[in-house]
Design a protein around this motif. Structure first.
Motif, PDB file in Angstrom:
ATOM      1  N   TRP A   6       0.624  -1.163   0.349  1.00 17.56           N
ATOM      2  CA  TRP A   6      -0.047   0.000  -0.300  1.00 17.56           C
ATOM      3  C   TRP A   6       0.532   1.230   0.022  1.00 17.56           C
ATOM      4  O   TRP A   6       0.842   2.574  -0.586  1.00 17.56           O
ATOM      5  CB  TRP A   6      -0.806  -0.163   0.732  1.00 17.56           C
ATOM      6  CG  TRP A   6      -1.831  -1.708   1.659  1.00 17.56           C
ATOM      7  CD1 TRP A   6      -1.323  -2.255   1.730  1.00 17.56           C
ATOM      8  CD2 TRP A   6      -2.742  -2.305  -0.007  1.00 17.56           C
ATOM      9  NE1 TRP A   6      -2.113  -3.015   1.960  1.00 17.56           N
ATOM     10  CE2 TRP A   6      -3.379  -3.053   0.426  1.00 17.56           C
ATOM     11  CE3 TRP A   6      -2.958  -1.944  -1.173  1.00 17.56           C
ATOM     12  CZ2 TRP A   6      -4.106  -3.326   0.015  1.00 17.56           C
ATOM     13  CZ3 TRP A   6      -3.764  -2.447  -1.799  1.00 17.56           C
ATOM     14  CH2 TRP A   6      -4.324  -3.818  -1.613  1.00 17.56           C
ATOM     15  N   ASP A  35       0.580   4.271  -2.778  1.00 17.17           N
ATOM     16  CA  ASP A  35       0.258   5.487  -2.030  1.00 17.17           C
ATOM     17  C   ASP A  35       1.462   7.060  -3.705  1.00 17.17           C
ATOM     18  O   ASP A  35       0.723   7.698  -3.208  1.00 17.17           O
ATOM     19  CB  ASP A  35       0.655   5.042  -0.258  1.00 17.17           C
ATOM     20  CG  ASP A  35       0.718   7.426  -0.006  1.00 17.17           C
ATOM     21  OD1 ASP A  35      -0.890   7.549  -0.366  1.00 17.17           O
ATOM     22  OD2 ASP A  35       1.151   8.254   0.662  1.00 17.17           O
ATOM     23  N   PRO A  62      -7.640  -3.319   2.313  1.00 16.76           N
ATOM     24  CA  PRO A  62      -8.675  -2.816   3.396  1.00 16.76           C
ATOM     25  C   PRO A  62      -8.612  -1.916   3.937  1.00 16.76           C
ATOM     26  O   PRO A  62      -8.843  -0.802   2.444  1.00 16.76           O
ATOM     27  CB  PRO A  62      -7.039  -3.280   4.527  1.00 16.76           C
ATOM     28  CG  PRO A  62      -6.154  -2.611   4.041  1.00 16.76           C
ATOM     29  CD  PRO A  62      -6.410  -2.874   2.272  1.00 16.76           C
ATOM     30  N   VAL A  63     -10.129  -1.576   4.526  1.00 17.18           N
ATOM     31  CA  VAL A  63     -11.276  -0.226   4.313  1.00 17.18           C
ATOM     32  C   VAL A  63      -9.930   0.810   4.377  1.00 17.18           C
ATOM     33  O   VAL A  63     -10.472   2.086   3.627  1.00 17.18           O
ATOM     34  CB  VAL A  63     -11.996  -0.234   5.474  1.00 17.18           C
ATOM     35  CG1 VAL A  63     -12.723   1.217   5.833  1.00 17.18           C
ATOM     36  CG2 VAL A  63     -13.236  -1.388   5.182  1.00 17.18           C
ATOM     37  N   GLN A  64      -9.382   0.705   5.246  1.00 17.73           N
ATOM     38  CA  GLN A  64      -8.524   1.981   5.657  1.00 17.73           C
ATOM     39  C   GLN A  64      -8.030   2.822   4.449  1.00 17.73           C
ATOM     40  O   GLN A  64      -7.942   3.926   4.317  1.00 17.73           O
ATOM     41  CB  GLN A  64      -7.372   2.263   7.132  1.00 17.73           C
ATOM     42  CG  GLN A  64      -7.443   1.454   7.841  1.00 17.73           C
ATOM     43  CD  GLN A  64      -8.047   0.148   8.223  1.00 17.73           C
ATOM     44  OE1 GLN A  64      -8.899  -0.703   7.341  1.00 17.73           O
ATOM     45  NE2 GLN A  64      -6.923  -0.739   8.972  1.00 17.73           N
ATOM     46  N   VAL A  65      -7.127   2.027   4.388  1.00 19.49           N
ATOM     47  CA  VAL A  65      -6.573   2.233   2.449  1.00 19.49           C
ATOM     48  C   VAL A  65      -8.238   2.481   1.267  1.00 19.49           C
ATOM     49  O   VAL A  65      -8.066   3.373   0.969  1.00 19.49           O
ATOM     50  CB  VAL A  65      -5.871   0.726   1.656  1.00 19.49           C
ATOM     51  CG1 VAL A  65      -5.419   1.051   0.142  1.00 19.49           C
ATOM     52  CG2 VAL A  65      -4.933   0.119   2.552  1.00 19.49           C
ATOM     53  N   GLN A  85     -10.318   3.533   1.755  1.00 20.18           N
ATOM     54  CA  GLN A  85     -11.371   4.698   2.653  1.00 20.18           C
ATOM     55  C   GLN A  85     -10.394   6.511   1.382  1.00 20.18           C
ATOM     56  O   GLN A  85     -11.052   7.011   1.256  1.00 20.18           O
ATOM     57  CB  GLN A  85     -11.869   5.121   3.740  1.00 20.18           C
ATOM     58  CG  GLN A  85     -11.006   4.980   4.489  1.00 20.18           C
ATOM     59  CD  GLN A  85     -11.864   5.645   5.577  1.00 20.18           C
ATOM     60  OE1 GLN A  85     -12.652   5.460   6.213  1.00 20.18           O
ATOM     61  NE2 GLN A  85     -10.921   5.638   6.599  1.00 20.18           N
ATOM     62  N   GLU A  86      -9.887   5.821   2.036  1.00 19.29           N
ATOM     63  CA  GLU A  86      -8.695   6.786   1.803  1.00 19.29           C
ATOM     64  C   GLU A  86      -8.715   7.417  -0.138  1.00 19.29           C
ATOM     65  O   GLU A  86      -9.060   8.745   0.026  1.00 19.29           O
ATOM     66  CB  GLU A  86      -7.440   6.433   1.345  1.00 19.29           C
ATOM     67  CG  GLU A  86      -6.061   8.060   1.312  1.00 19.29           C
ATOM     68  CD  GLU A  86      -5.149   7.674   1.599  1.00 19.29           C
ATOM     69  OE1 GLU A  86      -4.245   8.640   0.891  1.00 19.29           O
ATOM     70  OE2 GLU A  86      -4.136   6.985   3.003  1.00 19.29           O
ATOM     71  N   SER A 109     -12.865   8.950  -0.873  1.00 17.79           N
ATOM     72  CA  SER A 109     -12.576  10.262  -0.815  1.00 17.79           C
ATOM     73  C   SER A 109     -12.778  10.968  -1.411  1.00 17.79           C
ATOM     74  O   SER A 109     -12.826  12.456  -1.440  1.00 17.79           O
ATOM     75  CB  SER A 109     -12.246  10.536   0.981  1.00 17.79           C
ATOM     76  OG  SER A 109     -10.934  10.342   1.103  1.00 17.79           O
ATOM     77  N   CYS A 164     -17.486   2.417   3.848  1.00 16.18           N
ATOM     78  CA  CYS A 164     -16.270   3.527   4.332  1.00 16.18           C
ATOM     79  C   CYS A 164     -17.546   4.246   5.462  1.00 16.18           C
ATOM     80  O   CYS A 164     -18.480   5.767   4.648  1.00 16.18           O
ATOM     81  CB  CYS A 164     -15.452   4.551   3.605  1.00 16.18           C
ATOM     82  SG  CYS A 164     -15.079   2.726   2.290  1.00 16.18           S
ATOM     83  N   ASP A 217     -16.881   6.173   7.741  1.00 12.78           N
ATOM     84  CA  ASP A 217     -17.058   8.029   7.927  1.00 12.78           C
ATOM     85  C   ASP A 217     -17.490   8.775   6.355  1.00 12.78           C
ATOM     86  O   ASP A 217     -17.459  10.094   7.022  1.00 12.78           O
ATOM     87  CB  ASP A 217     -15.411   7.864   8.574  1.00 12.78           C
ATOM     88  CG  ASP A 217     -14.879   8.064   9.410  1.00 12.78           C
ATOM     89  OD1 ASP A 217     -15.990   7.968  10.438  1.00 12.78           O
ATOM     90  OD2 ASP A 217     -14.271   7.629   9.966  1.00 12.78           O
ATOM     91  N   GLU A 227     -19.908   4.482  14.168  1.00  8.79           N
ATOM     92  CA  GLU A 227     -20.632   5.082  13.188  1.00  8.79           C
ATOM     93  C   GLU A 227     -21.587   5.524  14.261  1.00  8.79           C
ATOM     94  O   GLU A 227     -22.365   6.184  13.516  1.00  8.79           O
ATOM     95  CB  GLU A 227     -20.520   5.272  11.966  1.00  8.79           C
ATOM     96  CG  GLU A 227     -20.455   2.645  11.634  1.00  8.79           C
ATOM     97  CD  GLU A 227     -19.705   1.861  12.174  1.00  8.79           C
ATOM     98  OE1 GLU A 227     -18.414   2.970  12.385  1.00  8.79           O
ATOM     99  OE2 GLU A 227     -19.679   0.788  12.057  1.00  8.79           O
TER     100      GLU A 227
END
Lengths: 425, 616
Positions: free
Chosen positions: A315, A319, A352-355, A357-358, A361, A378, A380, A408
């Motif tokens: 990741w 990035d 993964p969700v963290q990756v 959602q970036e 967005s 995602c 948030d 959430e």
């Protein structure tokens, strides 16, 4: 059902056959009739008597039947001189009889004029089988140069001839023919095609090298050049990587499933992004080298790197891919493809969700952003976007979809309780 | 279909007769080689053969062992070898090798080649060349027509398409003519013939010539009209994604000779299951022509009905139960089995289509058909290529783009081609050359004003010169003229207004209401007008070759018997299941019954695979 025209049967079982099929002509017909009766008993009527008639018809003594006014008459062999309307049998059968018939009629077609009239008649009859039959005769009785000259102005016959040579696998004759016709591009492609039959990669490489000089269109010439260069590189990479297989970490962790030989350019790039990422441009196996050698577009390069690094779950590399282009100290991410595509690729590689959602967005279209965010959970992003839209109703609906008492859920509740926000609904 | 349709559509003729004719002839041919023999069958003849005769039939006629032709050395010990093959030079060469190997080894056997559906001179020339002419007896099995269903008959000649349209080899013209002749003599006489296309015209003539003898007694005619159409009249339709159930099943699982193999994910067991797909399958019969979006609803309705039928057992006494078990249970179980298969298939197709973003793909296709947002379409296709998504799918989209846009702009053509070669391999240079030759994927010529020029010049010079000019122009690039045709024939609805796919209003439903298949629209128009009058502009855009012929059925033009409403459509070069569905719909609307005769069932994948050179 048997063919109902004894003339044709006669052709197929002409005297040359009878040693092994039928005893003699009479027998032939009676056998045929029997079979026909057997088969036709279910179908039609009183064909049986026709057979005798039809046999007579072969001698061209019949009365005119029907008219086909579009057929020009020709002054040729006596049989042919009659307008077509007077034939009792079809043109192909006539020709077949001329071709294969009882008296070896081919022998009588000695002059070029007769040969070509025969060919033209065959073409006129529309039967590809007969056209090819005549062409086989012409191939045997005319020199290549003359035949090719005569075929230049006979497109239909020419196409049959090319098709015949292809089916026979007479590559050399075909190349010569196309060359003499001035169809050099077709000839080049045909020769290039031969590489598919070469298994050994070194021999194939040499063959491709020889192809480079063939008279392709400028555009195709550069593709063939690329093909050669690619295989040349692949042979080098393959040799090195075979050595590396048991030594280098990435190969041990992700064993190669197949050799890279004969793979397309993009697959090779993907492979190099997978196994040789970060190598300096000087090496043949580096992505940068492949990119510049084959003039790969930015978008294409980007997609391939993204796919390969995501597959490896690197990741950080992913990035960096988006920020590397920023020269002015921006941290804003840029992409030559829509971020919804980026999300799609990452998701297909189980990011993964963290990756995820970036990148979700960063999707520009709000509606698309919300739907992707919902799809990939995602939370948030969904919540923040609805908040920005001041859409209280949607937020309430979304609250129903998230787990009770989850972070959430609490976040939504806090927002809904917040009296500072001026909701639009 | 929940659609009001004319109830008086006539019954279809019984085509099982064709199977009997073919079987009887095969038996006759086998008997020509008395005694025990081994039979070698060409791979692609196996399924068709299986539809008309089983192994027992063959054994009854002294066939000992059966082998598939695989072009490898053989291990037969029989002293009689029989080869049942297509007339292909490669296969004949293989047989020649066998015979010559036997000769060299001093082995004595007798050999017979049965060519189906006919012999070609070129094959016999090989026998002669190889020095075995006379050692091998040859015969023809005129197995021209295989009924795949009540209304579908196939010649099972997929190579017809490539040979005729790409290779320009007319070897199958007579074959198709004979097929028509057979139908005419068994189910005719036909009273009208219409057609369009160069090959169609030749086939028509071949048939008429073959029919010249013995055309006197006319049994009760069962088919009134024939319509012949060349595949290259309409390439757009078979290249569109199929969304009607039967077509979708073909696109995803590939229906072969009327049968499909459902994979374990469909059968929810470990085994794959082969299923015949035809009107005998009642469940299939109800959903085959439906737009996929309706299928789930229909299937669950059927499932509920089935449940109700099972439930009736509850209140039964012993006697009723007995009747139920003996009379109904078997049928219900059968239906149950079929229902679960089709539900499984629908689920599996749904999953696969969702995975490949089917909606977006369809959106692109519809935009292409409409001529809307072409730049977006191009970048979608480009991305498809860049991501190395299915090689055939990318090709399909490129061809659709070219056909609908009358060719690609030179810079787009070059860039897309280069990217395609990078993604899928440089050897596709050959594919592109083939596609260009066929007019499926072409570059617009500099100054796309040729047509305008052509017609201007046409006014100045005489007809003959125009003809020559036209030839010159058309050899530069065959134009599809899709946009103009679409406008003329109103193939694409102007606005994408609500289209109720459950009660379709026209044939466009087979493509979600976005496009009426050109091939079927032509048929509709010609039948309605009883000819090509009024369609002059359309035929001009289609490069002409339209014709109307009397079909030897006498002069009763005003006949209103049922057979007049039975229409045989012959597709030369293949047709898709979606086209068949569209014709079935048209038939219901107008009170016709269509019989589709096709050289093979095709879809986009098969059509394009035939263009690949590395596939042989």
């Amino acid at each position: 059902m048997m063919r109902s025209k004894p003339d044709e049967d006669d052709y197929w079982n002409s005297s040359k056959f009878r040693a092994f099929t039928f005893d003699d002509d009479d027998d032939e017909f009676s056998t045929l009739k029997e079979s026909k009766r057997a088969v036709n008993s279910i179908v039609v009527d009183d064909d049986d008597d026709d057979d005798e008639d039809d046999v007579e018809k072969v001698s061209w003594s019949g009365e005119p039947v029907g008219t086909f006014p579009d057929v020009p008459s020709r002054s040729f062999a006596p049989e042919l001189r009659k307008p077509k309307a007077e034939y009792k049998v079809s043109k192909p059968v006539l020709l077949v009889n001329l071709v294969k018939g009882r008296a070896y009629s081919f022998e009588t077609f000695r002059s070029l004029k007769d040969k070509m009239l025969l060919l033209d008649e065959a073409v006129h009859a529309n039967d590809g089988n007969v056209i090819t039959a005549v062409l086989i005769f012409l191939k045997k009785s005319l020199s290549k140069e003359i035949l090719s000259r005569e075929l230049t102005s006979r497109e239909i016959a020419l196409r049959h001839y090319i098709h015949y040579l292809k089916e026979m696998g007479e590559q050399k004759s075909l190349v010569e023919l196309l060359k003499s016709l001035g169809r050099t591009e077709d000839m080049a492609l045909l020769q290039y095609k031969e590489h598919l039959n070469i298994k050994d990669e070194v021999r194939k490489k040499e063959y491709l090298k020889a192809c480079i000089g063939l008279p392709f269109s400028p555009e195709d010439a550069s593709h063939v050049q690329d093909h050669y260069t690619l295989l040349e590189r692949q042979i080098i990479i393959e040799a090195n990587d075979k050595q590396a297989e048991n030594k280098v970490e990435v190969f041990k962790k992700h064993p190669r499933k197949a050799s890279i030989l004969n793979m397309p350019i993009i697959t090779t790039l993907y492979y190099s992004c997978f196994y040789h990422y970060g190598e300096p441009e000087g090496t043949f196996s580096s992505p940068a080298n492949i990119r510049s050698t084959f003039k790969i577009s930015e978008k294409q390069y980007f997609l391939t790197v993204l796919g390969a690094r995501a597959k490896l779950k690197e990741w950080f590399d992913v990035d960096r891919l988006f920020t590397a282009k920023n020269w002015f100290g921006y941290t804003k991410k840029k992409s030559p493809i829509g971020f919804h595509r980026v999300v799609d690729i990452l998701q297909k590689n189980n990011a993964p969700v963290q990756v995820l959602q970036e990148y979700v967005s960063l999707v520009e279209d709000t509606e698309q952003k919300i739907s992707l965010a919902q799809k990939y959970k995602c939370h948030d992003i969904v919540i923040d976007t609805y908040k920005d839209l001041k859409d209280r109703q949607q937020l309430i609906i979304y609250q129903g979809k998230v787990e009770r008492n989850s972070p959430e859920d609490r976040k939504i509740q806090d927002l809904l309780n917040n009296t500072q926000i001026r909701w639009k609904n | 279909m929940a659609h009001s349709s004319r109830k008086d559509a006539p019954d279809l003729p019984d085509f099982s007769l064709l199977k009997r004719i073919a079987r009887d002839q095969l038996i006759y041919l086998l008997e020509q080689l008395p005694g025990k023999k081994d039979l070698f069958i060409e791979a692609d003849l196996m399924s068709p053969l299986d539809r008309i005769a089983n192994v027992t039939t063959l054994k009854e006629h002294e066939v000992d062992k059966l082998y598939k032709v695989d072009h490898k050395p053989i291990y037969s010990t029989s002293d009689q070898l029989c080869f049942l093959i297509r007339p292909r030079i490669q296969t004949v060469k293989w047989i020649a090798d066998i015979v010559n190997a036997d000769k060299a080894a001093g082995k004595l056997r007798s050999y017979k080649i049965i060519f189906s559906p006919q012999k070609f001179y070129a094959c016999e020339a090989v026998l002669e060349e190889q020095g075995i002419y006379g050692d091998v007896s040859t015969d023809e099995w005129a197995f021209h027509l295989l009924p795949l269903d009540d209304d579908i008959i196939s010649l099972e000649l997929p190579e017809f398409f490539r040979d005729n349209f790409l290779g320009g080899d007319q070897r199958w013209v007579t074959t198709a003519g004979s097929a028509l002749h057979l139908l005419h003599s068994v189910y005719g006489p036909f009273s009208k013939a219409y057609g369009i296309g160069r090959c169609a015209k030749m086939v028509y003539e071949s048939w008429r010539e073959q029919g010249k003898e013995g055309e006197k007694k006319t049994p009760q005619s069962e088919i009134g009209t024939v319509f012949l159409v060349d595949r290259d009249v309409d390439f757009v339709t078979p290249l569109c994604s199929q969304v009607v159930y039967e077509g979708l099943v073909d696109d995803i699982f590939r229906i072969k000779c009327g049968s499909v193999e459902f994979t374990p994910d469909v059968t929810s067991s470990e085994k794959s299951v082969k299923v015949m797909l035809n009107s005998q399958d009642k469940v299939f019969g109800e959903i085959r022509n439906e737009h996929f979006s309706n299928v789930f609803g229909l299937l669950s309705q059927k499932a509920r009905n089935l449940q109700t039928a099972y439930d009736r057992r509850r209140g039964m006494d012993i006697k009723q139960m007995k009747t139920f078990v003996s009379e109904e249970l078997k049928g219900l179980k059968q239906e149950h089995h079929l229902l679960s298969l089709h539900i499984g298939a629908s689920e599996s197709m749904m999953k696969r289509k969702t995975k490949q973003d089917f909606q977006e793909l369809l959106k692109t296709e519809h935009s292409l058909l409409e001529g809307f947002e072409i730049r977006e379409c191009i970048s979608y296709i480009e991305e498809h290529i860049n991501r190395q998504v299915s090689m055939i799918e990318s090709l399909r989209l490129l061809c659709l783009l070219s056909l609908t846009e009358n060719g690609l702009l030179p810079k787009d053509y070059r860039s897309l081609k280069a990217q395609y070669l990078q993604s899928y391999g440089t050897e596709h240079l050959l594919t592109f050359a083939n596609l260009r030759q066929l007019g499926l994927l072409v570059e617009q010529q500099a100054g796309e004003t040729l047509t305008v020029m052509e017609s201007k010049v046409g006014k100045l010079v005489n007809d003959k010169t125009v003809g020559k000019l036209t030839d010159a122009f058309s050899s530069l690039a065959k134009k599809s003229n899709f946009r103009a045709l679409s406008k003329r024939l109103a193939l694409v609805p102007k606005t994408m207004e609500e289209y109720d796919l459950r009660t379709p209003r026209d044939m466009a439903y087979i493509f979600s209401g976005a496009y009426i298949p050109l091939s079927c629209k032509l048929i509709e128009q010609v039948l309605e007008r009883e000819g090509w009058t009024g369609l002059e502009e359309v035929t001009r855009l289609l490069n002409g070759n339209e014709f109307v012929g009397s079909a030897g059925g006498g002069s009763e033009t005003g006949r209103t018997t049922d057979s007049q409403r039975i229409i045989l459509v012959m597709f030369l070069g293949g047709c898709s299941y979606s086209e068949i569905s569209a014709l079935r719909f048209l038939g219901k609307e107008k009170g016709y019954k269509f019989i589709v005769v096709t050289t093979a069932i095709i879809n986009a994948a098969r059509l394009l695979e035939a263009m690949l050179d590395n596939y042989g």
